[in-house]
Design a protein around this motif. Structure first.
Motif, PDB file in Angstrom:
ATOM      1  N   GLN A 225      16.595  15.068   1.751  1.00 46.38           N
ATOM      2  CA  GLN A 225      15.146  15.073   1.994  1.00 46.38           C
ATOM      3  C   GLN A 225      14.402  14.335   0.882  1.00 46.38           C
ATOM      4  OE1 GLN A 225      14.145  19.172   2.544  1.00 46.38           O
ATOM      5  NE2 GLN A 225      14.895  19.219   4.652  1.00 46.38           N
ATOM      6  N   ARG A 226      14.830  14.526  -0.384  1.00 45.60           N
ATOM      7  CA  ARG A 226      14.200  13.815  -1.492  1.00 45.60           C
ATOM      8  C   ARG A 226      14.384  12.303  -1.356  1.00 45.60           C
ATOM      9  NH1 ARG A 226      16.008  18.321  -4.494  1.00 45.60           N
ATOM     10  NH2 ARG A 226      17.965  17.277  -5.007  1.00 45.60           N
ATOM     11  N   LEU A 227      15.568  11.881  -0.952  1.00 45.30           N
ATOM     12  CA  LEU A 227      15.819  10.452  -0.769  1.00 45.30           C
ATOM     13  C   LEU A 227      14.962   9.873   0.347  1.00 45.30           C
ATOM     14  CD1 LEU A 227      19.694  10.232  -1.149  1.00 45.30           C
ATOM     15  CD2 LEU A 227      17.962   9.334  -2.698  1.00 45.30           C
ATOM     16  N   HIS A 228      14.817  10.613   1.450  1.00 43.87           N
ATOM     17  CA  HIS A 228      13.976  10.148   2.555  1.00 43.87           C
ATOM     18  C   HIS A 228      12.516  10.043   2.111  1.00 43.87           C
ATOM     19  CE1 HIS A 228      16.902   9.817   5.693  1.00 43.87           C
ATOM     20  NE2 HIS A 228      17.301  11.058   5.562  1.00 43.87           N
ATOM     21  N   GLU A 229      12.081  11.010   1.330  1.00 39.31           N
ATOM     22  CA  GLU A 229      10.682  10.990   0.856  1.00 39.31           C
ATOM     23  C   GLU A 229      10.458   9.790  -0.071  1.00 39.31           C
ATOM     24  OE1 GLU A 229       6.742  12.106   0.496  1.00 39.31           O
ATOM     25  OE2 GLU A 229       8.279  12.660   1.942  1.00 39.31           O
ATOM     26  N   ARG A 230      11.413   9.532  -0.966  1.00 36.79           N
ATOM     27  CA  ARG A 230      11.279   8.377  -1.869  1.00 36.79           C
ATOM     28  C   ARG A 230      11.246   7.070  -1.084  1.00 36.79           C
ATOM     29  NH1 ARG A 230      15.618   8.486  -6.432  1.00 36.79           N
ATOM     30  NH2 ARG A 230      14.513   6.572  -6.921  1.00 36.79           N
ATOM     31  N   ARG A 231      12.090   6.955  -0.052  1.00 37.20           N
ATOM     32  CA  ARG A 231      12.096   5.747   0.769  1.00 37.20           C
ATOM     33  C   ARG A 231      10.787   5.587   1.536  1.00 37.20           C
ATOM     34  NH1 ARG A 231      18.191   6.670   2.699  1.00 37.20           N
ATOM     35  NH2 ARG A 231      19.209   5.769   0.884  1.00 37.20           N
ATOM     36  N   ARG A 232      10.230   6.708   2.022  1.00 35.64           N
ATOM     37  CA  ARG A 232       8.967   6.656   2.745  1.00 35.64           C
ATOM     38  C   ARG A 232       7.841   6.197   1.820  1.00 35.64           C
ATOM     39  NH1 ARG A 232       4.526   9.040   3.187  1.00 35.64           N
ATOM     40  NH2 ARG A 232       5.014  10.716   1.767  1.00 35.64           N
ATOM     41  N   ILE A 233       7.811   6.728   0.595  1.00 42.91           N
ATOM     42  CA  ILE A 233       6.781   6.340  -0.375  1.00 42.91           C
ATOM     43  C   ILE A 233       6.940   4.867  -0.745  1.00 42.91           C
ATOM     44  CG2 ILE A 233       6.036   6.690  -2.764  1.00 42.91           C
ATOM     45  CD1 ILE A 233       6.694   9.687  -2.348  1.00 42.91           C
ATOM     46  N   ALA A 234       8.180   4.414  -0.949  1.00 38.96           N
ATOM     47  CA  ALA A 234       8.425   3.011  -1.292  1.00 38.96           C
ATOM     48  C   ALA A 234       8.000   2.090  -0.154  1.00 38.96           C
ATOM     49  CB  ALA A 234       9.899   2.798  -1.630  1.00 38.96           C
ATOM     50  N   ALA A 235       8.277   2.482   1.086  1.00 42.03           N
ATOM     51  CA  ALA A 235       7.886   1.664   2.234  1.00 42.03           C
ATOM     52  C   ALA A 235       6.359   1.595   2.344  1.00 42.03           C
ATOM     53  CB  ALA A 235       8.486   2.223   3.517  1.00 42.03           C
ATOM     54  N   ALA A 236       5.686   2.718   2.093  1.00 37.71           N
ATOM     55  CA  ALA A 236       4.220   2.722   2.143  1.00 37.71           C
ATOM     56  C   ALA A 236       3.642   1.840   1.034  1.00 37.71           C
ATOM     57  CB  ALA A 236       3.699   4.151   2.014  1.00 37.71           C
ATOM     58  N   ALA A 237       4.203   1.900  -0.156  1.00 36.77           N
ATOM     59  CA  ALA A 237       3.734   1.062  -1.263  1.00 36.77           C
ATOM     60  C   ALA A 237       3.974  -0.412  -0.967  1.00 36.77           C
ATOM     61  CB  ALA A 237       4.441   1.460  -2.559  1.00 36.77           C
ATOM     62  N   ARG A 238       5.138  -0.713  -0.369  1.00 34.47           N
ATOM     63  CA  ARG A 238       5.429  -2.087  -0.003  1.00 34.47           C
ATOM     64  C   ARG A 238       4.443  -2.604   1.049  1.00 34.47           C
ATOM     65  NH1 ARG A 238      10.527  -1.159  -0.409  1.00 34.47           N
ATOM     66  NH2 ARG A 238      10.761  -0.379   1.697  1.00 34.47           N
ATOM     67  N   ALA A 239       4.132  -1.772   2.044  1.00 34.06           N
ATOM     68  CA  ALA A 239       3.187  -2.164   3.089  1.00 34.06           C
ATOM     69  C   ALA A 239       1.787  -2.371   2.505  1.00 34.06           C
ATOM     70  CB  ALA A 239       3.151  -1.102   4.188  1.00 34.06           C
ATOM     71  N   GLU A 240       1.384  -1.499   1.576  1.00 36.71           N
ATOM     72  CA  GLU A 240       0.076  -1.645   0.944  1.00 36.71           C
ATOM     73  C   GLU A 240       0.019  -2.928   0.110  1.00 36.71           C
ATOM     74  OE1 GLU A 240      -2.586   0.703  -2.383  1.00 36.71           O
ATOM     75  OE2 GLU A 240      -1.146   1.836  -1.196  1.00 36.71           O
ATOM     76  N   HIS A 241       1.088  -3.214  -0.601  1.00 36.02           N
ATOM     77  CA  HIS A 241       1.150  -4.429  -1.414  1.00 36.02           C
ATOM     78  C   HIS A 241       1.077  -5.677  -0.520  1.00 36.02           C
ATOM     79  CE1 HIS A 241       2.225  -7.024  -4.750  1.00 36.02           C
ATOM     80  NE2 HIS A 241       3.213  -7.527  -4.013  1.00 36.02           N
ATOM     81  N   ASP A 242       1.834  -5.677   0.576  1.00 37.72           N
ATOM     82  CA  ASP A 242       1.803  -6.813   1.497  1.00 37.72           C
ATOM     83  C   ASP A 242       0.414  -6.991   2.113  1.00 37.72           C
ATOM     84  OD1 ASP A 242       4.421  -7.422   1.001  1.00 37.72           O
ATOM     85  OD2 ASP A 242       5.201  -6.526   2.861  1.00 37.72           O
ATOM     86  N   ALA A 243      -0.245  -5.885   2.415  1.00 38.47           N
ATOM     87  CA  ALA A 243      -1.598  -5.975   2.981  1.00 38.47           C
ATOM     88  C   ALA A 243      -2.562  -6.574   1.956  1.00 38.47           C
ATOM     89  CB  ALA A 243      -2.073  -4.597   3.430  1.00 38.47           C
ATOM     90  N   ALA A 244      -2.454  -6.167   0.699  1.00 40.87           N
ATOM     91  CA  ALA A 244      -3.321  -6.711  -0.342  1.00 40.87           C
ATOM     92  C   ALA A 244      -3.057  -8.207  -0.535  1.00 40.87           C
ATOM     93  CB  ALA A 244      -3.100  -5.957  -1.660  1.00 40.87           C
ATOM     94  N   LEU A 245      -1.797  -8.613  -0.506  1.00 41.86           N
ATOM     95  CA  LEU A 245      -1.484 -10.035  -0.621  1.00 41.86           C
ATOM     96  C   LEU A 245      -2.023 -10.822   0.573  1.00 41.86           C
ATOM     97  CD1 LEU A 245       2.151 -10.064  -2.037  1.00 41.86           C
ATOM     98  CD2 LEU A 245       0.058 -10.762  -3.195  1.00 41.86           C
ATOM     99  N   SER A 246      -1.931 -10.247   1.747  1.00 44.07           N
ATOM    100  CA  SER A 246      -2.443 -10.920   2.936  1.00 44.07           C
ATOM    101  C   SER A 246      -3.950 -11.079   2.865  1.00 44.07           C
ATOM    102  CB  SER A 246      -2.068 -10.130   4.190  1.00 44.07           C
ATOM    103  OG  SER A 246      -0.674 -10.142   4.373  1.00 44.07           O
ATOM    104  N   ARG A 247      -4.638 -10.031   2.399  1.00 41.42           N
ATOM    105  CA  ARG A 247      -6.098 -10.123   2.254  1.00 41.42           C
ATOM    106  C   ARG A 247      -6.480 -11.199   1.243  1.00 41.42           C
ATOM    107  NH1 ARG A 247      -5.657  -4.498   2.433  1.00 41.42           N
ATOM    108  NH2 ARG A 247      -5.808  -4.382   0.169  1.00 41.42           N
ATOM    109  N   SER A 248      -5.750 -11.243   0.109  1.00 41.03           N
ATOM    110  CA  SER A 248      -6.038 -12.258  -0.909  1.00 41.03           C
ATOM    111  C   SER A 248      -5.744 -13.656  -0.371  1.00 41.03           C
ATOM    112  CB  SER A 248      -5.203 -12.017  -2.158  1.00 41.03           C
ATOM    113  OG  SER A 248      -5.555 -10.798  -2.757  1.00 41.03           O
ATOM    114  N   ALA A 249      -4.657 -13.808   0.350  1.00 38.90           N
ATOM    115  CA  ALA A 249      -4.301 -15.111   0.908  1.00 38.90           C
ATOM    116  C   ALA A 249      -5.335 -15.547   1.939  1.00 38.90           C
ATOM    117  CB  ALA A 249      -2.911 -15.037   1.534  1.00 38.90           C
ATOM    118  N   ALA A 250      -5.819 -14.609   2.754  1.00 35.88           N
ATOM    119  CA  ALA A 250      -6.822 -14.951   3.768  1.00 35.88           C
ATOM    120  C   ALA A 250      -8.142 -15.337   3.101  1.00 35.88           C
ATOM    121  CB  ALA A 250      -7.026 -13.776   4.710  1.00 35.88           C
TER     122      ALA A 250
END
Length: 91
Positions: free
Chosen positions: A56-81
């Protein structure tokens, strides 16, 4: 076909064959015994029960990492746009 041969063997027993065998059973070398011991330990370790709390801890860490990655990609997309850069060409 099950056939039982009850005929006498054509080769007489040879008395010198049994005396040529070693009197002592050969032992496994220490390196082979160590390798077998290590192999057994690895096999036992690999079949250990799974700790559900750790899973469960590993799944939670992966979920948090995926959310951080998605947020980072969204910020890069906004800056690029904002600056007119095509985000797909950067990757």
């Amino acid at each position: 076909m099950n056939t039982i041969h009850l005929s006498v063997s054509a080769h007489p027993p040879q008395p010198g064959v049994l005396s040529a065998l070693p009197a002592r059973t050969p032992r496994t070398s220490p390196a082979d015994r160590l390798a077998m011991w290590l192999g057994l330990r690895l096999l036992l370790w690999s079949t250990r029960p799974i700790d559900q709390a750790e899973v469960q801890r590993l799944h939670e860490r992966r979920r948090i990492a995926a959310a951080a990655r998605a947020e980072h990609d969204a910020a890069l997309s906004r800056s690029a746009a904002r600056y007119g850069i095509h985000w797909t060409n950067i990757r």
